[in-house]
Write a protein that holds these residues in place. Sequence first.
Motif, PDB file in Angstrom:
ATOM      1  N   ARG A 367       0.819  -1.214   0.000  1.00  0.00           N
ATOM      2  CA  ARG A 367       0.000   0.000   0.000  1.00  0.00           C
ATOM      3  C   ARG A 367       0.857   1.271   0.000  1.00  0.00           C
ATOM      4  N   ARG A 368       1.982   1.239   0.726  1.00  0.00           N
ATOM      5  CA  ARG A 368       2.845   2.430   0.786  1.00  0.00           C
ATOM      6  C   ARG A 368       3.378   2.780  -0.592  1.00  0.00           C
ATOM      7  N   ASP A 369       3.976   1.797  -1.276  1.00  0.00           N
ATOM      8  CA  ASP A 369       4.513   2.047  -2.612  1.00  0.00           C
ATOM      9  C   ASP A 369       3.413   2.478  -3.578  1.00  0.00           C
ATOM     10  N   SER A 370       2.234   1.886  -3.431  1.00  0.00           N
ATOM     11  CA  SER A 370       1.130   2.223  -4.324  1.00  0.00           C
ATOM     12  C   SER A 370       0.675   3.661  -4.115  1.00  0.00           C
ATOM     13  N   MET A 371       0.613   4.086  -2.876  1.00  0.00           N
ATOM     14  CA  MET A 371       0.194   5.460  -2.594  1.00  0.00           C
ATOM     15  C   MET A 371       1.220   6.456  -3.130  1.00  0.00           C
ATOM     16  N   ILE A 372       2.510   6.147  -2.932  1.00  0.00           N
ATOM     17  CA  ILE A 372       3.558   7.040  -3.445  1.00  0.00           C
ATOM     18  C   ILE A 372       3.518   7.072  -4.969  1.00  0.00           C
ATOM     19  N   GLY A 373       3.386   5.892  -5.593  1.00  0.00           N
ATOM     20  CA  GLY A 373       3.324   5.830  -7.049  1.00  0.00           C
ATOM     21  C   GLY A 373       2.134   6.585  -7.607  1.00  0.00           C
ATOM     22  N   ALA A 374       0.972   6.426  -6.966  1.00  0.00           N
ATOM     23  CA  ALA A 374      -0.225   7.133  -7.426  1.00  0.00           C
ATOM     24  C   ALA A 374      -0.054   8.647  -7.286  1.00  0.00           C
ATOM     25  N   ALA A 375       0.563   9.081  -6.186  1.00  0.00           N
ATOM     26  CA  ALA A 375       0.768  10.521  -5.972  1.00  0.00           C
ATOM     27  C   ALA A 375       1.733  11.092  -7.010  1.00  0.00           C
ATOM     28  N   LEU A 376       2.829  10.366  -7.266  1.00  0.00           N
ATOM     29  CA  LEU A 376       3.788  10.832  -8.265  1.00  0.00           C
ATOM     30  C   LEU A 376       3.164  10.839  -9.659  1.00  0.00           C
ATOM     31  N   GLY A 377       2.370   9.810  -9.953  1.00  0.00           N
ATOM     32  CA  GLY A 377       1.701   9.772 -11.254  1.00  0.00           C
ATOM     33  C   GLY A 377       0.729  10.920 -11.431  1.00  0.00           C
ATOM     34  N   ALA A 378      -0.017  11.241 -10.368  1.00  0.00           N
ATOM     35  CA  ALA A 378      -0.964  12.363 -10.433  1.00  0.00           C
ATOM     36  C   ALA A 378      -0.225  13.679 -10.627  1.00  0.00           C
ATOM     37  N   LEU A 379       0.908  13.843  -9.921  1.00  0.00           N
ATOM     38  CA  LEU A 379       1.685  15.085 -10.064  1.00  0.00           C
ATOM     39  C   LEU A 379       2.249  15.220 -11.472  1.00  0.00           C
ATOM     40  N   ASN A 380       2.789  14.139 -12.006  1.00  0.00           N
ATOM     41  CA  ASN A 380       3.335  14.173 -13.361  1.00  0.00           C
ATOM     42  C   ASN A 380       2.247  14.511 -14.379  1.00  0.00           C
ATOM     43  N   LEU A 381       1.085  13.856 -14.253  1.00  0.00           N
ATOM     44  CA  LEU A 381      -0.021  14.131 -15.167  1.00  0.00           C
ATOM     45  C   LEU A 381      -0.495  15.570 -15.039  1.00  0.00           C
ATOM     46  N   LEU A 382      -0.565  16.077 -13.818  1.00  0.00           N
ATOM     47  CA  LEU A 382      -0.990  17.459 -13.591  1.00  0.00           C
ATOM     48  C   LEU A 382      -0.046  18.445 -14.280  1.00  0.00           C
ATOM     49  N   LEU A 383       1.254  18.210 -14.165  1.00  0.00           N
ATOM     50  CA  LEU A 383       2.225  19.121 -14.781  1.00  0.00           C
ATOM     51  C   LEU A 383       2.135  19.078 -16.304  1.00  0.00           C
ATOM     52  N   ILE A 384       1.968  17.888 -16.872  1.00  0.00           N
ATOM     53  CA  ILE A 384       1.895  17.773 -18.331  1.00  0.00           C
ATOM     54  C   ILE A 384       0.614  18.430 -18.855  1.00  0.00           C
ATOM     55  N   VAL A 385      -0.509  18.171 -18.199  1.00  0.00           N
ATOM     56  CA  VAL A 385      -1.771  18.802 -18.613  1.00  0.00           C
ATOM     57  C   VAL A 385      -1.674  20.309 -18.459  1.00  0.00           C
ATOM     58  N   ALA A 386      -1.089  20.771 -17.353  1.00  0.00           N
ATOM     59  CA  ALA A 386      -0.923  22.216 -17.139  1.00  0.00           C
ATOM     60  C   ALA A 386      -0.047  22.830 -18.216  1.00  0.00           C
ATOM     61  N   ALA A 387       0.993  22.101 -18.658  1.00  0.00           N
ATOM     62  CA  ALA A 387       1.867  22.612 -19.719  1.00  0.00           C
ATOM     63  C   ALA A 387       1.096  22.747 -21.027  1.00  0.00           C
ATOM     64  N   ILE A 388       0.277  21.765 -21.351  1.00  0.00           N
ATOM     65  CA  ILE A 388      -0.527  21.834 -22.581  1.00  0.00           C
ATOM     66  C   ILE A 388      -1.504  23.003 -22.520  1.00  0.00           C
ATOM     67  N   ILE A 389      -2.163  23.159 -21.373  1.00  0.00           N
ATOM     68  CA  ILE A 389      -3.101  24.280 -21.215  1.00  0.00           C
ATOM     69  C   ILE A 389      -2.366  25.606 -21.293  1.00  0.00           C
ATOM     70  N   GLY A 390      -1.192  25.678 -20.667  1.00  0.00           N
ATOM     71  CA  GLY A 390      -0.415  26.916 -20.695  1.00  0.00           C
ATOM     72  C   GLY A 390      -0.032  27.321 -22.101  1.00  0.00           C
ATOM     73  N   VAL A 391       0.346  26.339 -22.924  1.00  0.00           N
ATOM     74  CA  VAL A 391       0.696  26.635 -24.313  1.00  0.00           C
ATOM     75  C   VAL A 391      -0.528  27.082 -25.101  1.00  0.00           C
ATOM     76  N   CYS A 392      -1.661  26.471 -24.829  1.00  0.00           N
ATOM     77  CA  CYS A 392      -2.884  26.804 -25.568  1.00  0.00           C
ATOM     78  C   CYS A 392      -3.439  28.169 -25.178  1.00  0.00           C
ATOM     79  N   ARG A 393      -3.275  28.554 -23.934  1.00  0.00           N
ATOM     80  CA  ARG A 393      -3.902  29.788 -23.441  1.00  0.00           C
ATOM     81  C   ARG A 393      -3.000  31.013 -23.553  1.00  0.00           C
ATOM     82  N   HIS A 394      -1.713  30.815 -23.629  1.00  0.00           N
ATOM     83  CA  HIS A 394      -0.784  31.945 -23.612  1.00  0.00           C
ATOM     84  C   HIS A 394       0.193  31.842 -24.771  1.00  0.00           C
ATOM     85  N   ARG A 395       0.628  32.974 -25.224  1.00  0.00           N
ATOM     86  CA  ARG A 395       1.597  33.000 -26.312  1.00  0.00           C
ATOM     87  C   ARG A 395       2.970  32.614 -25.787  1.00  0.00           C
TER      88      ARG A 395
END
Length: 446
Positions: A367-395
Motif C-alpha cells: 500500500r505504501r509504494d502504491s500510494m507514493i506511485g499514485a501521488a507521483l503519477g498524479a503530479l506528473n499528469l498534472l504538470l503535463i496537462v498544465a503545460a498543454i493548457i499553458g501553451v494553448c492559453r498563452h503566447r
Amino acid sequence: MRGHLRFFLIATAAAFALRLLLVWKFRFVTGDSFIYGDMAKNWLLHGTFATTNDGVIVPTFIRLPGYPAFLAAVWKLAGVEHYNAVIFIQIFIDVGTCFLTCALALRVIGRRAALAAFLFAALCPFTANYVVTPLTETLSIFFATLTFLCAVDALDRAEFAWRWWIGCGLAIAASILLRPDGGLLLPAVAGYLVLRPSQRWRDFTAAVLVSVVALAPLVPWTVRNWQVFHRFQPLAPRYATSPDEYLPLGFIKWARTWVMDYTSVEDVLWKVPGEKIDINTLPPRAFDKASQRDETSRLLDEYDSTLAALTPEQDSQFDALAEQRIEHSSFRYYVWLPAVRVADMWLRPREEALPIDPHWWRFGKDRRDSMIGAALGALNLLLIVAAIIGVCRHRVHYLWLFVLWVLLRCVLLATLENPETRYTLECYSLVLAFAAANFERKSDHR
C-alpha cells in the motif's frame, strides 16, 4: 532577481533541502554508474578510454566520453571513485538548471511565469531524484535547457548574435558527448532556423555555425575510434555493445512485439542474461495463440537452464516468433505499441530512480509504494496537462522550436523497446516552464 530576492533565496534553499533529503534517503550507485566510473578511472590512472575486463584494460567506445570526463575532472580534485563528490556537484548543477528554466520562461513567456517556473523546478521531484546517482541525466537536462536559452537569446537580438549561437552549439556538443540522443537538439535548432520564413540568410548562417560548433568535438572521437577499432563510430553504439560482442537482435525484435511499459523491462528484458524468467511474468499480449505460448515457454526454459547469453540458434527462434506476431498484426508492431511506449515514458509516475515497486498499482500488495506511485503519477499528469493548457492559453515565443524538439524526441523514443521515463526528462524543463505559463496574465506578456 533583485526585485524578488527573498523569493529566490527561499526557493533556492528549498531546492537544496529537497535534493539533500533525496541524497540522504535514496543515494545509490547503479551498474551503469560503475561502468562510467571504470572508464573515468582508467582515463585518469592510465591515460586511456577503456574498461577493465578480468583485470585487463580494454579500449572501448560503448559510452561517449562526456560523462566519464566529468567524473574524471571531479575525481582529479576529490579523489578517485569519490562518488559522493559527484553527487554533491550534481546538486549544484541541478539547482543551476532551475535558474536556467526561470530565465527561459522569462524570455519566452513573462515575469510571473518565470517565478512560477523557478519554484516548479526547485521542487520538482522528477528531476531532483536523479542527482542522487552518478548518471548522465542531471547534466543532460542542464545542457538541453542551456541550449534553448542560448538559442532564444540569439533569436531575440536584432544583430547577428554569433556569441550566443556559439554558446548554443557548445551546449549541444556537451549534450551529444553525454548521450547520443542529445544530438536531436541539433536538428531541432537548425531545423527551426532553416524553416523560419523570415531572415533566411541570417538564420541559415546561424544554423551552419551551430552545426559546426556542435559537431566539431565528435571529430577527434571518431578519428580515435577509427584508429583503435578500424570502425566509423561517431557516436556510441545503440545497444552499447563492443565490436566483438554478440547482440541478440531476434530477442529484441520479439520484445518489441509485446513490451508496452516499464514493468516489462524490469521483469524480462533486464534479466537477460543472468536471471531466470518466469513465463507467468509475461502478459497475455505476448502471445497470439497457445502454440506461441508453448514455444516461448520452451525457449525461456532453455535459457533458464543456463542463464547464459542467448545463443544464435535461440535468438533465431525468437526472431521467428517475432515474425509470426508481426505478420499477425503489423499495425500493433509498427504503430500501436511504439505509441503506447512513448505514452508510458511521458505519463508513468517516474518512480524508476526510487526504491518503489514498479507495479505500483497493486494496492493490495504494498500500500505504501502504491500510494507514493499514485501521488507521483498524479503530479506528473498534472504538470503535463498544465503545460498543454499553458501553451494553448498563452503566447509562447518561438513555440515551434520547442515543439520540434519534443516531436523529434518522441519519434526516436518510439523506436526503443525499453520505455524508461528518464528518456523524456530532457524535455522536462519545457514542461515546467509551460505549466508556469498559467500564472502569467496576458497583460504581463513580454
